[in-house]
Design a protein around this motif. Structure first.
Motif, PDB file in Angstrom:
ATOM      1  N   PRO A 105      -4.881  -3.915  -1.383  1.00  0.00           N
ATOM      2  CA  PRO A 105      -4.692  -2.465  -1.450  1.00  0.00           C
ATOM      3  C   PRO A 105      -3.246  -2.013  -1.323  1.00  0.00           C
ATOM      4  CG  PRO A 105      -6.519  -3.016  -0.019  1.00  0.00           C
ATOM      5  CD  PRO A 105      -5.845  -4.301  -0.337  1.00  0.00           C
ATOM      6  N   ALA A 106      -2.436  -2.711  -0.532  1.00  0.00           N
ATOM      7  CA  ALA A 106      -1.046  -2.294  -0.337  1.00  0.00           C
ATOM      8  C   ALA A 106      -0.307  -2.148  -1.656  1.00  0.00           C
ATOM      9  CB  ALA A 106      -0.314  -3.297   0.555  1.00  0.00           C
ATOM     10  N   ALA A 107      -0.565  -3.066  -2.582  1.00  0.00           N
ATOM     11  CA  ALA A 107       0.117  -3.020  -3.871  1.00  0.00           C
ATOM     12  C   ALA A 107      -0.288  -1.787  -4.676  1.00  0.00           C
ATOM     13  CB  ALA A 107      -0.182  -4.292  -4.666  1.00  0.00           C
ATOM     14  N   LEU A 108      -1.548  -1.375  -4.552  1.00  0.00           N
ATOM     15  CA  LEU A 108      -2.048  -0.239  -5.331  1.00  0.00           C
ATOM     16  C   LEU A 108      -1.634   1.110  -4.750  1.00  0.00           C
ATOM     17  CD1 LEU A 108      -5.680  -1.424  -6.163  1.00  0.00           C
ATOM     18  CD2 LEU A 108      -3.529  -1.946  -7.330  1.00  0.00           C
ATOM     19  N   ARG A 127      -0.276  -5.674   7.848  1.00  0.00           N
ATOM     20  CA  ARG A 127      -1.050  -4.467   7.543  1.00  0.00           C
ATOM     21  C   ARG A 127      -2.509  -4.717   7.882  1.00  0.00           C
ATOM     22  NH1 ARG A 127       1.432  -0.965   3.675  1.00  0.00           N
ATOM     23  NH2 ARG A 127      -0.649  -0.396   2.967  1.00  0.00           N
ATOM     24  N   PRO A 128      -3.110  -3.817   8.668  1.00  0.00           N
ATOM     25  CA  PRO A 128      -2.453  -2.763   9.425  1.00  0.00           C
ATOM     26  C   PRO A 128      -1.730  -3.357  10.629  1.00  0.00           C
ATOM     27  CG  PRO A 128      -4.766  -2.822   9.993  1.00  0.00           C
ATOM     28  CD  PRO A 128      -4.576  -3.835   8.884  1.00  0.00           C
ATOM     29  N   ILE A 167       4.111  -5.122   0.610  1.00  0.00           N
ATOM     30  CA  ILE A 167       3.494  -4.054  -0.191  1.00  0.00           C
ATOM     31  C   ILE A 167       3.433  -4.359  -1.678  1.00  0.00           C
ATOM     32  CG2 ILE A 167       4.166  -2.287   1.496  1.00  0.00           C
ATOM     33  CD1 ILE A 167       6.299  -1.333  -0.527  1.00  0.00           C
ATOM     34  N   ILE A 168       3.850  -5.553  -2.092  1.00  0.00           N
ATOM     35  CA  ILE A 168       3.790  -5.855  -3.518  1.00  0.00           C
ATOM     36  C   ILE A 168       3.342  -7.286  -3.822  1.00  0.00           C
ATOM     37  CG2 ILE A 168       6.203  -6.579  -3.785  1.00  0.00           C
ATOM     38  CD1 ILE A 168       4.075  -4.432  -6.248  1.00  0.00           C
TER      39      ILE A 168
END
Length: 275
Positions: free
Chosen positions: A255-258, A48-49, A249-250
């Motif tokens: 930011p991905a987690a949020l 990401r990205p 994502i976790i």
């Protein structure tokens, strides 16, 4: 929101110009802030990205790095995460590179990290706006959760052999998304070795309604989890509520987690709560 620390035309930019990101979260933040031109090297685990992998050389993993390749990039700042990267940081510091290692483990820590990193590159205003956007998203999820008729007990598994439960920011995100983490006392432990379960008996005893798996570096196998001795009595197994949450994502404290991580878990919980 306009940025208040950007150098005026013709004025030298005194903030870091050549940054090596040893983990994914600084890369994601700097791209989101429009400061990706400062990045000269990234982690090989970065997804990401997506365009970062195409644009920037990959010079590190998580516990090791290509020190020689990093030095060739002549960085004026290297950014990493946690005590696990202490050896990398030591080698870079010995070589004269300025290093920042963050060690945040909570949702509030992620928000503070965004603000701090933004300030370090002269993008305080943009970072503040980005952090506020994340806070607003969290508030919207909390408001939606307040309307749900029930909350599930959620077991999050970070690794399978040995069994490792979820870290603090994951447990907090589960709570924001509408569930209750099954091992809140272990979530406070920052090191993975402190969150190892001797066996699966305690998971059976705590009877989670939902099982979430994110095995860093490999695919979550719900059928293997369901086949563990005694786990057929767990409500989540009986009802087929075992789900994978993708690691990028976790399991990254960024930011991905949020955003995506929180949304993914919230969708699973909503479906369960309204069933």
């Amino acid at each position: 929101m306009s940025d208040s620390i950007v150098a005026a035309p013709g004025v030298p930019d005194h903030f870091p110009q050549r940054i090596v990101c040893l983990t994914e979260e600084p890369t994601e933040v700097l791209y989101a802030l429009g400061e990706d031109h400062r990045i000269v090297g990234i982690s090989g685990f970065t997804v990401r990205p997506p365009r970062a992998r195409k644009e920037k050389p990959k010079v590190s993993a998580f516990i090791n790095a290509k020190i020689g390749e990093i030095l060739k990039l002549e960085p004026d700042l290297a950014i990493g995460f946690s005590d696990i990267q202490a050896d990398i940081a030591r080698e870079l510091i010995k070589a004269g590179v300025e290093v920042w290692i963050s060690n945040h483990r909570s949702v509030d820590g992620i928000l503070a990290y965004i603000r701090r990193l933004g300030a370090m590159v002269g993008a305080h205003g943009k970072a503040e706006a980005y952090a506020q956007r994340a806070e607003q998203h969290i508030a919207e999820i909390r408001a939606a959760v307040a309307k749900l008729p029930r909350r599930p007990k959620v077991y999050f598994e970070e690794w399978d052999e040995p069994i490792i439960t979820g870290i603090r920011w994951v447990a907090e995100i589960i709570g924001i998304a509408g569930g209750d983490d099954c091992f809140p006392e272990l979530a406070r432990e920052s090191l993975a070795k402190q969150r190892i379960l001797p066996n699966g008996d305690e998971v059976v005893r705590r009877a989670p309604d939902i099982i979430l798996g994110s095995w860093c570096g490999k695919r979550f196998r719900p059928e293997r989890v369901a086949a563990r001795p005694g786990w057929d009595t767990i409500p989540a197994v009986r009802n087929g509520d075992l789900y994978e949450v993708k690691s990028p994502i976790i399991l990254q404290p960024g930011p991905a987690a949020l955003f995506d991580g929180l949304d993914a878990i919230h969708r699973i919980i909503v479906e369960w709560a309204l069933r």
